[in-house]
Design an enzyme around this catalytic site. Sequence first.
Site, PDB file in Angstrom:
ATOM      1  N   HIS A  76       0.856  -1.198   0.000  1.00  0.00           N
ATOM      2  CA  HIS A  76       0.000   0.000   0.000  1.00  0.00           C
ATOM      3  C   HIS A  76       0.888   1.242   0.000  1.00  0.00           C
ATOM      4  O   HIS A  76       1.984   1.230   0.556  1.00  0.00           O
ATOM      5  CB  HIS A  76      -0.806   0.117   1.305  1.00  0.00           C
ATOM      6  CG  HIS A  76      -1.709  -1.015   1.587  1.00  0.00           C
ATOM      7  ND1 HIS A  76      -3.042  -1.001   1.259  1.00  0.00           N
ATOM      8  CD2 HIS A  76      -1.489  -2.197   2.200  1.00  0.00           C
ATOM      9  CE1 HIS A  76      -3.601  -2.124   1.648  1.00  0.00           C
ATOM     10  NE2 HIS A  76      -2.684  -2.868   2.225  1.00  0.00           N
ATOM     11  N   TYR A 389       4.491   7.687   9.571  1.00  0.00           N
ATOM     12  CA  TYR A 389       3.849   6.378   9.382  1.00  0.00           C
ATOM     13  C   TYR A 389       4.789   5.451   8.606  1.00  0.00           C
ATOM     14  O   TYR A 389       4.872   4.255   8.901  1.00  0.00           O
ATOM     15  CB  TYR A 389       2.524   6.559   8.629  1.00  0.00           C
ATOM     16  CG  TYR A 389       1.600   5.364   8.749  1.00  0.00           C
ATOM     17  CD1 TYR A 389       0.861   5.150   9.910  1.00  0.00           C
ATOM     18  CD2 TYR A 389       1.466   4.449   7.712  1.00  0.00           C
ATOM     19  CE1 TYR A 389       0.019   4.064  10.044  1.00  0.00           C
ATOM     20  CE2 TYR A 389       0.615   3.353   7.829  1.00  0.00           C
ATOM     21  CZ  TYR A 389      -0.099   3.167   9.001  1.00  0.00           C
ATOM     22  OH  TYR A 389      -0.927   2.077   9.132  1.00  0.00           O
TER      23      TYR A 389
END
Length: 396
Positions: A76, A389
Amino acid sequence: MAETLSTQVAIVGAGPAGSLLSLILHQAGIDSIMVERQSREHVLSRIRAGVLEWGTVELLRRHGIGERMDREGHVHTETGISYGGDQLFYFDIGAHANSAFMSYGQTEIQKDLYDAHDAAGTVAYYDVDDDVAFHDVTTSRPSVTFTRHGQDHRIEADYVVGCDGFHGPAKNAIPSDVLRRYEKTYPFGWLGILSETPPLEHLIYANSSRGFALASQRNPMLSRYYVQCPLDDTVDQWSDERFWDELLARFPDSVSSQIVTGPSIEKSIAPLRSFVAEPMRYGNLFLAGDAAHIVPPTGAKGLNLAVSDVFYLSRGLIQQINERDSHYLDCYSEMALRRVWAAVRFSWWLTGLLHRFPEQTEIDQRLQEAELTYIQHSAKGQAAISEQYAGMPFER
Ligand code: RFL
Ligand code: PHB
């Protein structure tokens, strides 16, 4: 009479940190022995992390345990956040941090690691009693003792490593005037389920006035979902029906209408905690992974930190043992802790932004939403969340 064994590195704990460390050392020609309290089957049945930073992906590949991950994992670049009842945006770590992440379960990594250990013929003791003790850790011949099936064992080594998770005994072998502990507990837990249903395309984190929720995934027919719940709730209080009703109510209709529900095949509740023990070295005893630090799962950092610790520690041990150069071993604790504190801060911040706290009032809810609106509409806000992240690179 204790059976005495000798090795170069004794490793307590055969979770991801311990079993990865032992494998990397083996590949560098260094012997180690792992000692694990649980059975191998038990370790393989624990459902935990699901998100791998790209540094973790590359490290697993470099050590020959990336093949199934590359086949079955889902890469992703975007992650969603919903809030305010109807808002949904995605932050793009491809665009903002030139990175990506992989959905691939810790359970699968653990299996790949154990398969690699079987092929390599490394030595491990599973199912040991809860009496593992560390001895002489400030000398050049530290040791670990334990009982297994009524037999006493002693492993003498050059180095001993605690990869024994948050509840393990390793950090208690460091005197309390040396080891500093920093801890914060949160007044809620995460109730997680696995269901054999097709997941959403992307991970989506939800801030809702009903509490936090997360839609994650394992593979095309296996979904992982979480809802924030009171700490004293038990899984018996959460029928599948109640879980799905609550989960769907915490996402905007545009998301919940896409969620496919079905029977759960696993259900568990985890507490949330931020914890750091430092330094991560005392004499010839080293700590790695959850043994030294815990983060709330909101930032998906725990497993990734265990892997980065193992990167730094294996590099130091290999340089020390194979080249008689102590440089990287001497800076292990300092280097690992820089990455640890960055992840502890990020996980704490994201936890505060996305959860409903017991004392929270309307204004606190609106302030969280205002911060999320800022991130949604600011390229710099998106860049900041994206690069954290994605995770800091492992230092060279
Ligand atoms: P582990 O996995 O706890 O392994 C420690 C091992 O040590 C053994 N042990 C002992 N052995 C011998 N003698 C003793 N006295 C012993 N005491 C303990 C234990 O049996 C165990 O096998 O620590 P390690 O290896 O440092 O790995 C850390 C990760 O497991 C952990 O950080 C992650 O699972 C955290 N985490 C996540 N991390 C991520 O990077 N991404 C995620 O998406 C993510 N999601 C999560 C998570 C953790 C969760 N829970 C359940 C805490 C989601 C959840 C719900
Ligand atoms: C998971 O898939 O289990 C997961 C994903 C993201 C998180 C935590 C857990 O932040």
